[in-house]
Design a protein around this motif. Structure first.
Motif, PDB file in Angstrom:
ATOM      1  N   PRO A  20       0.824  -1.206   0.000  1.00  0.00           N
ATOM      2  CA  PRO A  20       0.000   0.000   0.000  1.00  0.00           C
ATOM      3  C   PRO A  20       0.862   1.262   0.000  1.00  0.00           C
ATOM      4  CG  PRO A  20      -0.814  -1.564   1.634  1.00  0.00           C
ATOM      5  CD  PRO A  20       0.506  -2.098   1.144  1.00  0.00           C
ATOM      6  N   ASN A  21       0.393   2.272  -0.704  1.00  0.00           N
ATOM      7  CA  ASN A  21       0.988   3.607  -0.658  1.00  0.00           C
ATOM      8  C   ASN A  21       2.394   3.696  -1.252  1.00  0.00           C
ATOM      9  OD1 ASN A  21       0.190   6.232  -0.033  1.00  0.00           O
ATOM     10  ND2 ASN A  21       1.354   6.267   1.859  1.00  0.00           N
ATOM     11  N   THR A  39      -5.859   9.108  -6.047  1.00  0.00           N
ATOM     12  CA  THR A  39      -4.622   8.992  -5.280  1.00  0.00           C
ATOM     13  C   THR A  39      -4.805   9.699  -3.948  1.00  0.00           C
ATOM     14  OG1 THR A  39      -3.718  11.020  -6.252  1.00  0.00           O
ATOM     15  CG2 THR A  39      -3.208   8.940  -7.360  1.00  0.00           C
ATOM     16  N   SER A  40      -4.038   9.266  -2.951  1.00  0.00           N
ATOM     17  CA  SER A  40      -4.126   9.867  -1.628  1.00  0.00           C
ATOM     18  C   SER A  40      -2.910   9.463  -0.821  1.00  0.00           C
ATOM     19  CB  SER A  40      -5.407   9.410  -0.916  1.00  0.00           C
ATOM     20  OG  SER A  40      -5.397   9.797   0.442  1.00  0.00           O
ATOM     21  N   ALA A  41      -2.569  10.290   0.174  1.00  0.00           N
ATOM     22  CA  ALA A  41      -1.490   9.931   1.092  1.00  0.00           C
ATOM     23  C   ALA A  41      -1.924   8.820   2.043  1.00  0.00           C
ATOM     24  CB  ALA A  41      -1.057  11.160   1.895  1.00  0.00           C
ATOM     25  N   VAL A  42      -3.229   8.571   2.122  1.00  0.00           N
ATOM     26  CA  VAL A  42      -3.753   7.498   2.958  1.00  0.00           C
ATOM     27  C   VAL A  42      -3.459   6.154   2.289  1.00  0.00           C
ATOM     28  CG1 VAL A  42      -5.839   6.495   3.986  1.00  0.00           C
ATOM     29  CG2 VAL A  42      -5.575   8.978   3.848  1.00  0.00           C
ATOM     30  N   ALA A  43      -2.913   5.217   3.051  1.00  0.00           N
ATOM     31  CA  ALA A  43      -2.604   3.902   2.489  1.00  0.00           C
ATOM     32  C   ALA A  43      -3.875   3.156   2.111  1.00  0.00           C
ATOM     33  CB  ALA A  43      -1.792   3.085   3.503  1.00  0.00           C
ATOM     34  N   GLN A  44      -3.727   2.185   1.201  1.00  0.00           N
ATOM     35  CA  GLN A  44      -4.833   1.326   0.759  1.00  0.00           C
ATOM     36  C   GLN A  44      -5.959   2.133   0.109  1.00  0.00           C
ATOM     37  OE1 GLN A  44      -5.969  -1.279   4.043  1.00  0.00           O
ATOM     38  NE2 GLN A  44      -3.873  -1.199   4.784  1.00  0.00           N
ATOM     39  N   THR A  45      -5.578   3.108  -0.722  1.00  0.00           N
ATOM     40  CA  THR A  45      -6.577   3.924  -1.413  1.00  0.00           C
ATOM     41  C   THR A  45      -7.312   3.111  -2.471  1.00  0.00           C
ATOM     42  OG1 THR A  45      -5.273   5.928  -1.059  1.00  0.00           O
ATOM     43  CG2 THR A  45      -6.908   5.994  -2.819  1.00  0.00           C
ATOM     44  N   ASP A  99       9.003   1.351  -2.908  1.00  0.00           N
ATOM     45  CA  ASP A  99       9.230   2.713  -2.416  1.00  0.00           C
ATOM     46  C   ASP A  99      10.727   2.961  -2.260  1.00  0.00           C
ATOM     47  OD1 ASP A  99       9.448   5.098  -1.022  1.00  0.00           O
ATOM     48  OD2 ASP A  99       7.912   4.604   0.460  1.00  0.00           O
TER      49      ASP A  99
END
Length: 307
Positions: A20-21, A39-45, A99
């Protein structure tokens, strides 16, 4: 209409797999050149295997953006991970997205083991090189941790920044060269195979991810109840489902301020999708423990997908 492909045209399905992320959705949007996935900074988007389509003169690449592979904590998580893993054997090529701002870790090793036992070709993609450590020795150590993985399996190594676009052309060239010769699978002007209503729901969910924190983001599902179009405006009625009354209160906000902001931001994004004026009406409904209910999961579109 789907035209006949020219000689030596290459095509195929490419799954973006990773924790995630790590930037899978951002990468797909960058490679296609348009926003297809939220998209988002929150994981598991990402919750669905979303297909984005890039058509060039020499190739058509269908990207399959998958949920991040993680240890699931509820039925929804189990469905998402099963779908991500199932995608590996259903495509022509996998980009294992990692990452590059941190060394290879346990989560990456878990996915590495899954991919190592698959017959699908893999390219190791190291994202976020723009966020790599500034210290030269630390930067070199991070890079080497991923080069060791690539070397162990003889996977091609590609480093890039999905956000800035650095290295994206090199990655695209590697994808085209690896894919087999084949036909157009979709019309050349199509950028996704998802229905418009699905994209509308995702754009609403994206704003909730961006504007709320605490307990809300992962407990949200969106259903588009009604879409009415006329010559001047598109009217959309949508329901935001949460698990607890406290989450509903956070989403609505004081005097309805949060829901108004979510609706305003989502409406602007949807207007870009359909190119026209939009009236968006949102309701919030409490569905206790919906992430644990197979009936609710199916109702909201979360099923284990066939390969």
């Amino acid at each position: 209409m789907i035209p006949a492909a020219p000689p030596h045209f290459r095509s195929g399905f490419v799954a973006l797999i990773g924790r995630p992320n790590v930037g899978k959705s951002t990468l797909m949007n960058q490679l296609i050149g348009q926003k297809v996935a939220i998209t988002s900074a929150v994981a598991q988007t990402t919750r669905n295997r979303l297909r984005g389509i890039l058509t060039r003169e020499d190739a058509q690449i269908i990207f399959v953006d998958t949920p991040g592979i993680h240890k699931p904590h509820h039925s929804l998580g189990e469905v998402l991970v099963k779908n991500a893993i199932a995608a590996i054997n259903a495509v022509d090529l996998v980009v294992f997205v990692t990452d590059g701002s941190v060394p290879c870790g346990k989560g990456d090793r878990f996915i590495e083991d899954i991919l190592a036992h698959s017959k699908t070709p893999v390219i190791l993609g190291v994202n976020k090189i723009d966020l790599a450590p500034e210290d030269p020795s630390k930067r070199a150590a991070v890079e080497q941790s991923y080069r060791n993985v690539a070397a162990a399996h003889q996977w091609p190594y590609q480093a890039f920044s999905a956000l800035a676009g650095d290295g994206s052309e090199s990655l695209l060239s590697a994808l085209v060269q690896t894919l087999p010769e084949g036909p157009y699978y979709y019309p050349p002007d199509l950028i996704t195979d998802q229905p418009e209503r699905f994209i509308m729901g995702e754009l609403i969910r994206e704003q909730i991810l961006e504007l709320t924190r605490e307990e809300v983001p992962h407990s949200v599902a969106i259903t588009i109840e009604r879409v009415e179009e006329d010559a001047k405006i598109t009217r959309i009625l949508a329901t935001v489902h949460v698990e607890r009354p406290s989450q509903k209160a956070i989403l609505i906000g004081k005097s309805g301020a949060m829901m108004k902001e979510i609706g305003s931001q989502a409406r602007q994004q949807i207007q870009k999708l359909i190119v026209g004026k939009v009236y968006l009406e949102l309701f919030v409904k409490v569905q206790p423990k919906w992430r644990e209910s197979n009936l609710r999961l199916a109702e909201f579109g979360y099923r284990v997908e066939a390969t």
